[in-house]
Motif scaffolding. Sequence first.
Motif, PDB file in Angstrom:
ATOM      1  N   ARG A 179     103.972   5.880  60.308  1.00 56.61           N
ATOM      2  CA  ARG A 179     104.085   4.529  59.764  1.00 56.61           C
ATOM      3  C   ARG A 179     103.754   4.521  58.276  1.00 56.61           C
ATOM      4  N   ALA A 180     104.501   3.713  57.509  1.00 58.28           N
ATOM      5  CA  ALA A 180     104.216   3.485  56.091  1.00 58.28           C
ATOM      6  C   ALA A 180     104.106   1.983  55.885  1.00 58.28           C
ATOM      7  N   THR A 204     111.222  -2.464  60.307  1.00 57.88           N
ATOM      8  CA  THR A 204     110.138  -3.126  59.586  1.00 57.88           C
ATOM      9  C   THR A 204     109.544  -4.203  60.484  1.00 57.88           C
ATOM     10  N   VAL A 205     108.235  -4.263  60.551  1.00 54.42           N
ATOM     11  CA  VAL A 205     107.550  -5.282  61.345  1.00 54.42           C
ATOM     12  C   VAL A 205     107.120  -6.420  60.422  1.00 54.42           C
ATOM     13  N   VAL A 206     107.336  -7.646  60.871  1.00 51.58           N
ATOM     14  CA  VAL A 206     106.956  -8.837  60.102  1.00 51.58           C
ATOM     15  C   VAL A 206     106.108  -9.744  60.987  1.00 51.58           C
ATOM     16  N   VAL A 228     101.414  -3.365  63.611  1.00 54.20           N
ATOM     17  CA  VAL A 228     102.690  -2.714  63.304  1.00 54.20           C
ATOM     18  C   VAL A 228     103.047  -1.712  64.394  1.00 54.20           C
ATOM     19  N   LYS A 229     102.090  -0.878  64.754  1.00 52.52           N
ATOM     20  CA  LYS A 229     102.360   0.122  65.796  1.00 52.52           C
ATOM     21  C   LYS A 229     102.695  -0.534  67.126  1.00 52.52           C
ATOM     22  N   GLY A 230     101.977  -1.601  67.428  1.00 54.26           N
ATOM     23  CA  GLY A 230     102.206  -2.264  68.707  1.00 54.26           C
ATOM     24  C   GLY A 230     103.585  -2.882  68.792  1.00 54.26           C
ATOM     25  N   ALA A 231     103.997  -3.608  67.756  1.00 53.03           N
ATOM     26  CA  ALA A 231     105.318  -4.249  67.764  1.00 53.03           C
ATOM     27  C   ALA A 231     106.425  -3.208  67.801  1.00 53.03           C
ATOM     28  N   LEU A 285      99.837  -7.509  57.957  1.00 52.05           N
ATOM     29  CA  LEU A 285      99.756  -6.929  59.294  1.00 52.05           C
ATOM     30  C   LEU A 285      98.787  -5.750  59.311  1.00 52.05           C
ATOM     31  N   THR A 286      98.063  -5.631  60.400  1.00 56.19           N
ATOM     32  CA  THR A 286      97.185  -4.478  60.569  1.00 56.19           C
ATOM     33  C   THR A 286      98.001  -3.299  61.079  1.00 56.19           C
ATOM     34  N   ALA A 287      97.438  -2.123  60.968  1.00 51.69           N
ATOM     35  CA  ALA A 287      98.118  -0.931  61.474  1.00 51.69           C
ATOM     36  C   ALA A 287      98.382  -1.049  62.972  1.00 51.69           C
TER      37      ALA A 287
END
Length: 566
Positions: A115-116, A144-146, A63-66, A58-60
Amino acid sequence: MGKRRREVRREPGTNNSRKYAVIGAAAAVVIGAGVGAWAFTGGDEAADQADAIPTGPLTAAEVKGAATKFLDAWAAGEPAKAARQTDAPTAAQAALDAYAKSAKTGPVEIQKGKRAKAKVPFSVATTVTWEKTDKPWAYESELTVVRRAADGRPLVHWQPSVLHPDLAEGDQLVTGEAGTPPIRALDRDGGELTKEKYPSLGAVLDSLRERYGEKAGGTPGVELRIVRAEKSDEEKKADGAEAKSGEDDEVPDKTLLTLAEGEEGALRTTLSAKAQATAEKEVAERKKASVVALRPSTGEILAFANSNPAGFNVALQGSLAPGSTMKIVSASMLLEKDLAGIDKKHPCPKYSSYGGWKFQNVEKFKITGGTFRDSFGASCNTAFISQAKKLKDDDLTKQSQQVFGLGKDDWSIGVPSFDGAVPVQSDASMAASLIGQGGVRANPLNMASVVATAKTGEFHQPYLVSPEVDGRSLAKAERKLSASARSQLKALLTHTAVAGSGAEPMAGLGADVGAKTGSAEVDNQKKPNGWFTAWRGDVAAAAVIQEGGRGGASAGPLVRAVLLGS
């Protein structure tokens, strides 16, 4: 109430230096306009129009968007919309609905942390209302984003801990009259025990309340708490825990917020404030350390402590190979079977093989022409391995159960505990079990009990709450150690404390002492776990320092300090 499960270690995100973007009822710009520091362009339509399904990390931005979509919807009071941003929408919506209805929470404000990779920490602030009482409630969690395989869409991976970090599958957040009255736990002299003063007692105090709250005579208050789910034996086995029955296996409900105080009942324990304070101080100065102290004459637990008090209770519930401290049990068996005598000649070569395995001593030492006293004092592995061919596969199991009370799954100390395990093994694993490896498992509580039994010759089940409080029966061993084996074993342990591998940490502690060192190899671990168990007068103690190395040097000083401070 819920049954016991192995605890999951969680590291709360409490970095005060985080810079947050605020979301919530008070942050109308972020919620209403959907813009801000984490504004996310594109959307589901753009993903649907993509020529290929996105794959890979996943791109940054993804992740931020989700994370933003999920947290925005939750903060806006739209659980259905929030749930659609997860990979388990049905479960997520049910949990989010219950969060408002069962927990009695109002609008939430959410602050996102830094975010990490695929993980996003966040903090939640809300108000809990019961009748005419309102109380603020705040805590931190993480998501956690998947990437969903079917279409590559980034989604929040749903699990109960997203809602609150202490929630497990099937647990519920409930606000209302507590099912169990609060207690005021007391030490053996009537002093109050609190987790603020004695951090290692935190989870145990919850367990004491769960089991003894009604018996202690208090009245319940109004609380927001986690009501634990019950698990079947099959589910516990799937989690890697032993299927057991009885009140000691319950995971206690956990109070998160008190809205109206109940009336406390008083419950006296066997703990010594002095010993507990010493144990807490000593483990706090070490990493991965756990210790237990008890009275050999009665089994009363005087203290227990863990370096990580918020983590798993290794002192009482740990399941680790005890290494050479298990030689106390093995030696008692060899003495009773006349396969060894304290001053009889006994082999201690560099190597000894059995069942296809080649065993050796630490640093490959050997003792030429020595006695069993010499071998035991130096913790010679091969002195025990060499006798494996003369033993039956179940001999050590029987000795452990019948004399030392280990591995029968029947201890009832007043709170959850593990009673040790010495399974029947064969070939090389049987030989390894003689020196505390193979399938043998124990914790400091078990090994403090073992050295206490060696001193008195009779097993006294350890306990934290007197059986007089609730009429429960304590576990019994089938028989005492034979008189000859008891006198020889006690002399072996005294020799080890005075002139053997335990001499340095036991120096100056008097004449009525005994000790045994130990180290246990662990797969994929550079240094072994260090063990030490000993008695001084009517106090026995045992400690393990995971990855500590040699037991005398690592765990020995910890046990010494606790013996002196008890």
